[in-house]
Design a protein around this motif. Sequence first.
Motif, PDB file in Angstrom:
ATOM      1  N   ASP A 186     -15.254   2.936  45.276  1.00 51.00           N
ATOM      2  CA  ASP A 186     -15.290   3.377  43.882  1.00 51.00           C
ATOM      3  C   ASP A 186     -13.995   4.098  43.518  1.00 51.00           C
ATOM      4  O   ASP A 186     -13.443   3.904  42.431  1.00 51.00           O
ATOM      5  CB  ASP A 186     -16.483   4.304  43.635  1.00 51.00           C
ATOM      6  CG  ASP A 186     -17.823   3.586  43.745  1.00 51.00           C
ATOM      7  OD1 ASP A 186     -17.853   2.337  43.676  1.00 51.00           O
ATOM      8  OD2 ASP A 186     -18.843   4.292  43.908  1.00 51.00           O
ATOM      9  N   ARG A 234     -11.203   1.578  43.054  1.00 48.96           N
ATOM     10  CA  ARG A 234     -11.342   0.876  41.764  1.00 48.96           C
ATOM     11  C   ARG A 234     -10.788   1.742  40.631  1.00 48.96           C
ATOM     12  O   ARG A 234     -10.028   1.263  39.788  1.00 48.96           O
ATOM     13  CB  ARG A 234     -12.796   0.522  41.487  1.00 48.96           C
ATOM     14  CG  ARG A 234     -12.973  -0.244  40.181  1.00 48.96           C
ATOM     15  CD  ARG A 234     -14.421  -0.473  39.791  1.00 48.96           C
ATOM     16  NE  ARG A 234     -15.219  -1.128  40.783  1.00 48.96           N
ATOM     17  CZ  ARG A 234     -15.324  -2.444  40.939  1.00 48.96           C
ATOM     18  NH1 ARG A 234     -14.622  -3.251  40.169  1.00 48.96           N
ATOM     19  NH2 ARG A 234     -16.113  -2.954  41.850  1.00 48.96           N
ATOM     20  N   ARG A 235     -11.164   3.032  40.619  1.00 45.87           N
ATOM     21  CA  ARG A 235     -10.660   3.937  39.579  1.00 45.87           C
ATOM     22  C   ARG A 235      -9.147   4.131  39.697  1.00 45.87           C
ATOM     23  O   ARG A 235      -8.427   4.090  38.705  1.00 45.87           O
ATOM     24  CB  ARG A 235     -11.351   5.305  39.688  1.00 45.87           C
ATOM     25  CG  ARG A 235     -12.727   5.366  39.080  1.00 45.87           C
ATOM     26  CD  ARG A 235     -13.240   6.786  38.989  1.00 45.87           C
ATOM     27  NE  ARG A 235     -13.214   7.505  40.254  1.00 45.87           N
ATOM     28  CZ  ARG A 235     -14.142   7.435  41.202  1.00 45.87           C
ATOM     29  NH1 ARG A 235     -15.189   6.645  41.032  1.00 45.87           N
ATOM     30  NH2 ARG A 235     -14.040   8.129  42.311  1.00 45.87           N
ATOM     31  N   LEU A 282      -6.896   2.203  40.894  1.00 48.82           N
ATOM     32  CA  LEU A 282      -6.095   1.015  40.607  1.00 48.82           C
ATOM     33  C   LEU A 282      -6.376   0.415  39.233  1.00 48.82           C
ATOM     34  O   LEU A 282      -5.827  -0.620  38.888  1.00 48.82           O
ATOM     35  CB  LEU A 282      -6.320  -0.022  41.709  1.00 48.82           C
ATOM     36  CG  LEU A 282      -5.875   0.458  43.094  1.00 48.82           C
ATOM     37  CD1 LEU A 282      -6.334  -0.506  44.163  1.00 48.82           C
ATOM     38  CD2 LEU A 282      -4.381   0.657  43.143  1.00 48.82           C
ATOM     39  N   ARG A 283      -7.191   1.091  38.442  1.00 46.20           N
ATOM     40  CA  ARG A 283      -7.489   0.599  37.092  1.00 46.20           C
ATOM     41  C   ARG A 283      -6.235   0.310  36.271  1.00 46.20           C
ATOM     42  O   ARG A 283      -6.183  -0.695  35.553  1.00 46.20           O
ATOM     43  CB  ARG A 283      -8.401   1.582  36.375  1.00 46.20           C
ATOM     44  CG  ARG A 283      -8.849   1.088  35.020  1.00 46.20           C
ATOM     45  CD  ARG A 283     -10.072   1.834  34.526  1.00 46.20           C
ATOM     46  NE  ARG A 283     -10.381   1.544  33.136  1.00 46.20           N
ATOM     47  CZ  ARG A 283     -10.830   0.403  32.657  1.00 46.20           C
ATOM     48  NH1 ARG A 283     -11.013  -0.625  33.470  1.00 46.20           N
ATOM     49  NH2 ARG A 283     -11.085   0.245  31.380  1.00 46.20           N
ATOM     50  N   PRO A 284      -5.178   1.126  36.371  1.00 46.45           N
ATOM     51  CA  PRO A 284      -3.964   0.818  35.594  1.00 46.45           C
ATOM     52  C   PRO A 284      -3.331  -0.529  35.962  1.00 46.45           C
ATOM     53  O   PRO A 284      -2.559  -1.080  35.182  1.00 46.45           O
ATOM     54  CB  PRO A 284      -3.021   1.974  35.936  1.00 46.45           C
ATOM     55  CG  PRO A 284      -3.907   3.089  36.365  1.00 46.45           C
ATOM     56  CD  PRO A 284      -5.070   2.425  37.039  1.00 46.45           C
ATOM     57  N   ARG A 306      -4.965  -3.330  36.283  1.00 48.05           N
ATOM     58  CA  ARG A 306      -5.903  -4.405  35.935  1.00 48.05           C
ATOM     59  C   ARG A 306      -5.255  -5.569  35.186  1.00 48.05           C
ATOM     60  O   ARG A 306      -5.787  -6.668  35.181  1.00 48.05           O
ATOM     61  CB  ARG A 306      -7.084  -3.852  35.152  1.00 48.05           C
ATOM     62  CG  ARG A 306      -6.761  -3.355  33.767  1.00 48.05           C
ATOM     63  CD  ARG A 306      -7.966  -2.662  33.129  1.00 48.05           C
ATOM     64  NE  ARG A 306      -7.671  -2.102  31.834  1.00 48.05           N
ATOM     65  CZ  ARG A 306      -7.080  -0.937  31.608  1.00 48.05           C
ATOM     66  NH1 ARG A 306      -6.703  -0.197  32.627  1.00 48.05           N
ATOM     67  NH2 ARG A 306      -6.863  -0.505  30.387  1.00 48.05           N
ATOM     68  N   HIS A 307      -4.106  -5.337  34.573  1.00 48.32           N
ATOM     69  CA  HIS A 307      -3.433  -6.420  33.849  1.00 48.32           C
ATOM     70  C   HIS A 307      -2.585  -7.291  34.781  1.00 48.32           C
ATOM     71  O   HIS A 307      -2.179  -8.384  34.402  1.00 48.32           O
ATOM     72  CB  HIS A 307      -2.559  -5.850  32.728  1.00 48.32           C
ATOM     73  CG  HIS A 307      -3.345  -5.049  31.742  1.00 48.32           C
ATOM     74  ND1 HIS A 307      -4.321  -5.594  30.938  1.00 48.32           N
ATOM     75  CD2 HIS A 307      -3.333  -3.724  31.454  1.00 48.32           C
ATOM     76  CE1 HIS A 307      -4.870  -4.660  30.186  1.00 48.32           C
ATOM     77  NE2 HIS A 307      -4.284  -3.503  30.483  1.00 48.32           N
ATOM     78  N   ARG A 319      -6.305  -8.697  40.084  1.00 49.70           N
ATOM     79  CA  ARG A 319      -7.764  -8.766  40.113  1.00 49.70           C
ATOM     80  C   ARG A 319      -8.164  -8.034  41.382  1.00 49.70           C
ATOM     81  O   ARG A 319      -7.687  -8.377  42.468  1.00 49.70           O
ATOM     82  CB  ARG A 319      -8.250 -10.204  40.185  1.00 49.70           C
ATOM     83  CG  ARG A 319      -8.131 -10.943  38.891  1.00 49.70           C
ATOM     84  CD  ARG A 319      -8.850 -12.295  38.972  1.00 49.70           C
ATOM     85  NE  ARG A 319      -8.602 -13.031  37.760  1.00 49.70           N
ATOM     86  CZ  ARG A 319      -7.633 -13.930  37.605  1.00 49.70           C
ATOM     87  NH1 ARG A 319      -6.856 -14.231  38.604  1.00 49.70           N
ATOM     88  NH2 ARG A 319      -7.478 -14.552  36.460  1.00 49.70           N
ATOM     89  N   SER A 372      -2.093   6.719  44.800  1.00 50.04           N
ATOM     90  CA  SER A 372      -2.138   5.425  44.123  1.00 50.04           C
ATOM     91  C   SER A 372      -0.752   4.814  43.939  1.00 50.04           C
ATOM     92  O   SER A 372      -0.588   3.602  44.077  1.00 50.04           O
ATOM     93  CB  SER A 372      -2.837   5.545  42.769  1.00 50.04           C
ATOM     94  OG  SER A 372      -2.125   6.401  41.914  1.00 50.04           O
ATOM     95  N   GLN A 416       0.199   1.183  45.380  1.00 53.55           N
ATOM     96  CA  GLN A 416       0.661   0.141  44.452  1.00 53.55           C
ATOM     97  C   GLN A 416       2.023  -0.393  44.866  1.00 53.55           C
ATOM     98  O   GLN A 416       2.237  -1.624  44.835  1.00 53.55           O
ATOM     99  CB  GLN A 416       0.723   0.695  43.034  1.00 53.55           C
ATOM    100  CG  GLN A 416      -0.636   0.954  42.433  1.00 53.55           C
ATOM    101  CD  GLN A 416      -0.564   1.695  41.113  1.00 53.55           C
ATOM    102  OE1 GLN A 416       0.462   1.690  40.444  1.00 53.55           O
ATOM    103  NE2 GLN A 416      -1.661   2.336  40.740  1.00 53.55           N
TER     104      GLN A 416
END
Length: 121
Positions: free
Chosen positions: A18, A21-22, A24-26, A28-29, A32, A110, A114
Amino acid sequence: MTEKKTILFVDDEQKILDGLRRMLRPMRHQWRVALAAGGEEALEKLDRADFDVIVSDMRMPGMDGAQLLTEVQERYPQIVRIVLSGYAEVSQAVRAVGVAHQFLSKPCDSERLQRIIERAL
């Protein structure tokens, strides 16, 4: 437009998944993100879809990260394999050396995660 890259994160702790997921939300574009709660679930997802990168914990019940990444290396050698583990014992790290492209320690911020994934892609 370029195709989104697909990243599979594997950890037996739902809170970690969880958080990933939060965190790495930035992205998302561009990515996947798929999550698997262990090695067996990860292999099922890998059988059903194409992935560019797998990021796995080392210490999981049943199939550990080294076993999972060995399977991934044999079945899907094109997938970049990264270990993200809080378990920094030398024997575990040595087991991952032959099957992982990168070994990261938890916690991992993060931005660093990334950068590592982007560089691997």
